[in-house]
Motif scaffolding. Structure first.
Motif, PDB file in Angstrom:
ATOM      1  N   ALA A  44      31.144  55.426  46.837  1.00  0.00           N
ATOM      2  CA  ALA A  44      32.463  55.221  47.905  1.00  0.00           C
ATOM      3  C   ALA A  44      33.851  55.198  46.641  1.00  0.00           C
ATOM      4  N   THR A  45      34.838  55.784  47.936  1.00  0.00           N
ATOM      5  CA  THR A  45      36.426  55.113  46.446  1.00  0.00           C
ATOM      6  C   THR A  45      37.012  53.870  46.334  1.00  0.00           C
ATOM      7  N   THR A  46      36.305  53.296  47.813  1.00  0.00           N
ATOM      8  CA  THR A  46      37.329  51.743  48.362  1.00  0.00           C
ATOM      9  C   THR A  46      35.941  51.421  46.983  1.00  0.00           C
ATOM     10  N   HIS A  47      35.055  51.145  46.613  1.00  0.00           N
ATOM     11  CA  HIS A  47      33.882  50.609  45.713  1.00  0.00           C
ATOM     12  C   HIS A  47      35.045  51.101  44.423  1.00  0.00           C
ATOM     13  N   SER A  48      35.059  52.076  44.317  1.00  0.00           N
ATOM     14  CA  SER A  48      35.751  52.625  42.557  1.00  0.00           C
ATOM     15  C   SER A  48      37.555  51.514  41.954  1.00  0.00           C
ATOM     16  N   ASP A  49      37.644  51.565  44.064  1.00  0.00           N
ATOM     17  CA  ASP A  49      39.531  51.395  43.437  1.00  0.00           C
ATOM     18  C   ASP A  49      38.893  49.551  43.050  1.00  0.00           C
ATOM     19  N   LEU A  50      37.963  48.707  43.668  1.00  0.00           N
ATOM     20  CA  LEU A  50      37.832  47.686  42.969  1.00  0.00           C
ATOM     21  C   LEU A  50      37.912  47.730  41.376  1.00  0.00           C
ATOM     22  N   VAL A  51      36.541  48.301  41.424  1.00  0.00           N
ATOM     23  CA  VAL A  51      36.172  48.393  40.011  1.00  0.00           C
ATOM     24  C   VAL A  51      37.258  49.017  38.561  1.00  0.00           C
ATOM     25  N   VAL A  52      38.411  50.057  39.241  1.00  0.00           N
ATOM     26  CA  VAL A  52      39.633  49.817  38.513  1.00  0.00           C
ATOM     27  C   VAL A  52      40.965  48.949  38.426  1.00  0.00           C
ATOM     28  N   ARG A  53      40.705  48.214  39.620  1.00  0.00           N
ATOM     29  CA  ARG A  53      41.483  47.084  39.860  1.00  0.00           C
ATOM     30  C   ARG A  53      41.092  45.667  38.761  1.00  0.00           C
ATOM     31  N   ALA A  54      39.652  45.388  39.081  1.00  0.00           N
ATOM     32  CA  ALA A  54      39.430  44.428  38.208  1.00  0.00           C
ATOM     33  C   ALA A  54      39.124  45.095  36.392  1.00  0.00           C
ATOM     34  N   ASN A  55      39.190  46.230  36.227  1.00  0.00           N
ATOM     35  CA  ASN A  55      39.371  46.357  34.729  1.00  0.00           C
ATOM     36  C   ASN A  55      40.850  45.971  34.515  1.00  0.00           C
ATOM     37  N   LYS A  56      42.084  46.112  35.630  1.00  0.00           N
ATOM     38  CA  LYS A  56      43.232  46.022  35.592  1.00  0.00           C
ATOM     39  C   LYS A  56      43.661  44.469  35.068  1.00  0.00           C
ATOM     40  N   LEU A  57      42.984  43.889  35.728  1.00  0.00           N
ATOM     41  CA  LEU A  57      43.308  42.535  35.590  1.00  0.00           C
ATOM     42  C   LEU A  57      41.848  41.337  34.693  1.00  0.00           C
ATOM     43  N   GLY A  58      41.229  42.380  34.059  1.00  0.00           N
ATOM     44  CA  GLY A  58      40.423  41.852  32.690  1.00  0.00           C
ATOM     45  C   GLY A  58      40.266  41.276  33.649  1.00  0.00           C
ATOM     46  N   ILE A  59      39.514  41.730  34.269  1.00  0.00           N
ATOM     47  CA  ILE A  59      38.426  40.948  35.327  1.00  0.00           C
ATOM     48  C   ILE A  59      36.815  41.663  34.486  1.00  0.00           C
ATOM     49  N   SER A 116      40.262  38.058  43.573  1.00  0.00           N
ATOM     50  CA  SER A 116      40.780  35.914  42.724  1.00  0.00           C
ATOM     51  C   SER A 116      39.428  35.483  42.839  1.00  0.00           C
ATOM     52  N   ALA A 117      38.556  35.582  43.442  1.00  0.00           N
ATOM     53  CA  ALA A 117      37.220  34.945  43.729  1.00  0.00           C
ATOM     54  C   ALA A 117      36.234  35.423  42.157  1.00  0.00           C
ATOM     55  N   ALA A 118      36.277  37.117  42.156  1.00  0.00           N
ATOM     56  CA  ALA A 118      35.063  36.828  40.754  1.00  0.00           C
ATOM     57  C   ALA A 118      36.052  36.614  39.720  1.00  0.00           C
ATOM     58  N   ALA A 119      37.877  36.642  39.540  1.00  0.00           N
ATOM     59  CA  ALA A 119      38.266  35.632  38.658  1.00  0.00           C
ATOM     60  C   ALA A 119      38.203  34.434  37.569  1.00  0.00           C
ATOM     61  N   ALA A 120      37.673  33.507  38.959  1.00  0.00           N
ATOM     62  CA  ALA A 120      37.288  32.039  39.253  1.00  0.00           C
ATOM     63  C   ALA A 120      35.832  31.900  38.479  1.00  0.00           C
ATOM     64  N   SER A 121      35.159  32.612  39.334  1.00  0.00           N
ATOM     65  CA  SER A 121      33.431  32.524  39.070  1.00  0.00           C
ATOM     66  C   SER A 121      32.804  33.596  39.888  1.00  0.00           C
ATOM     67  N   ASN A 122      31.510  33.513  39.215  1.00  0.00           N
ATOM     68  CA  ASN A 122      30.257  34.750  39.845  1.00  0.00           C
ATOM     69  C   ASN A 122      30.641  35.190  41.308  1.00  0.00           C
ATOM     70  N   VAL A 123      31.151  36.445  41.456  1.00  0.00           N
ATOM     71  CA  VAL A 123      31.195  36.597  42.572  1.00  0.00           C
ATOM     72  C   VAL A 123      30.368  38.497  42.512  1.00  0.00           C
ATOM     73  N   ALA A 124      29.380  38.777  43.857  1.00  0.00           N
ATOM     74  CA  ALA A 124      28.678  39.966  43.641  1.00  0.00           C
ATOM     75  C   ALA A 124      29.224  40.569  44.890  1.00  0.00           C
ATOM     76  N   PHE A 125      29.233  41.387  44.664  1.00  0.00           N
ATOM     77  CA  PHE A 125      29.656  42.500  45.428  1.00  0.00           C
ATOM     78  C   PHE A 125      28.333  43.478  45.520  1.00  0.00           C
ATOM     79  N   LEU A 126      27.713  43.520  47.348  1.00  0.00           N
ATOM     80  CA  LEU A 126      26.455  44.062  47.333  1.00  0.00           C
ATOM     81  C   LEU A 126      26.938  45.297  48.114  1.00  0.00           C
ATOM     82  N   VAL A 127      26.406  46.473  47.748  1.00  0.00           N
ATOM     83  CA  VAL A 127      26.564  47.525  48.750  1.00  0.00           C
ATOM     84  C   VAL A 127      25.175  48.355  48.716  1.00  0.00           C
ATOM     85  N   ALA A 128      25.287  48.993  50.154  1.00  0.00           N
ATOM     86  CA  ALA A 128      23.941  49.593  50.393  1.00  0.00           C
ATOM     87  C   ALA A 128      24.373  50.900  49.212  1.00  0.00           C
TER      88      ALA A 128
END
Length: 197
Positions: A63-78, A45-57
């Motif tokens: 990690a599958t949780t990171h891939s999940d975020l990308v898949v969900r962002a894509n589906k939401l048009g983010i 939701s924050a990424a849909a409204a403004s620039n958000v960086a999700f930082l990882v090492a």
């Protein structure tokens, strides 16, 4: 800053976060496992409204949780942009073994008194049967609830820690002793790559 798939070299203290905040010139929020897995909608939701960086090492797709975020962002048009980084998945090449000679990667979890999973064993045996190496990722514990806190409903967490090489080998040999299928033994060659001490 995602803090559940890796323990960062600067630690999880406010000093470490303030170092990142100075570097980026922006506030940095620590995202533990609960945040990443249970509050992903808030991140998106924050990424849909403004620039958000999700930082990882390491690499974001390690990690599958990171891939999940990308898949969900894509589906939401983010809109998103992925910046790849080195990780253990390609840094292991430093030991001189060709990356295309690796089979399926496995994770070795910390054993407990009552939980001693051995599902990694079959994958190692299958890889060896095909003449392939196995990259074994050793468990880390980051903000994991204690057994007592799970029973009582009060949040208390274990200290963050990495699995040592010795613990991993002891557990591997214990599983081989129990299974007895000759996937590996004391004479098997192990290459160890570690960013830690």
């Amino acid at each position: 800053m995602e803090a559940c798939t890796s323990l960062l070299s600067f630690g999880l203290s406010s000093n470490g976060l303030s170092t990142l905040e100075k570097l980026y010139g922006k506030p940095v929020t620590l995202a533990d496992r609960e945040t990443v897995e249970e509050k992903a909608d808030q991140i998106l939701s924050a990424a849909a409204a403004s620039n958000v960086a999700f930082l990882v090492a390491g690499d974001p797709f390690g990690a599958t949780t990171h891939s999940d975020l990308v898949v969900r962002a894509n589906k939401l048009g983010i809109y998103f942009n992925v910046v790849h980084n080195s990780s253990v998945m390609n840094a292991v090449g430093i030991c001189g073994l060709q990356l295309y000679h690796y089979g399926e990667t496995v994770s070795i979890p910390f054993f407990t008194e009552t939980w001693r999973p051995d599902s990694f064993y079959d994958k190692i045996r299958n890889n060896r049967g095909l003449g392939l190496h196995t990259l074994c990722l050793l468990d880390i514990r980051v903000k994991e609830p204690t057994l007592e806190s799970l029973c009582s409903g009060r949040k208390q967490y274990e200290q963050p820690r990495h699995m040592s090489i010795n613990t991993a080998i002891e557990q591997l040999l214990e599983v081989e002793d129990n299974r007895g299928e000759s996937a590996y033994d004391e004479d098997t060659v192990y290459w160890v790559c570690s960013a830690g001490k």
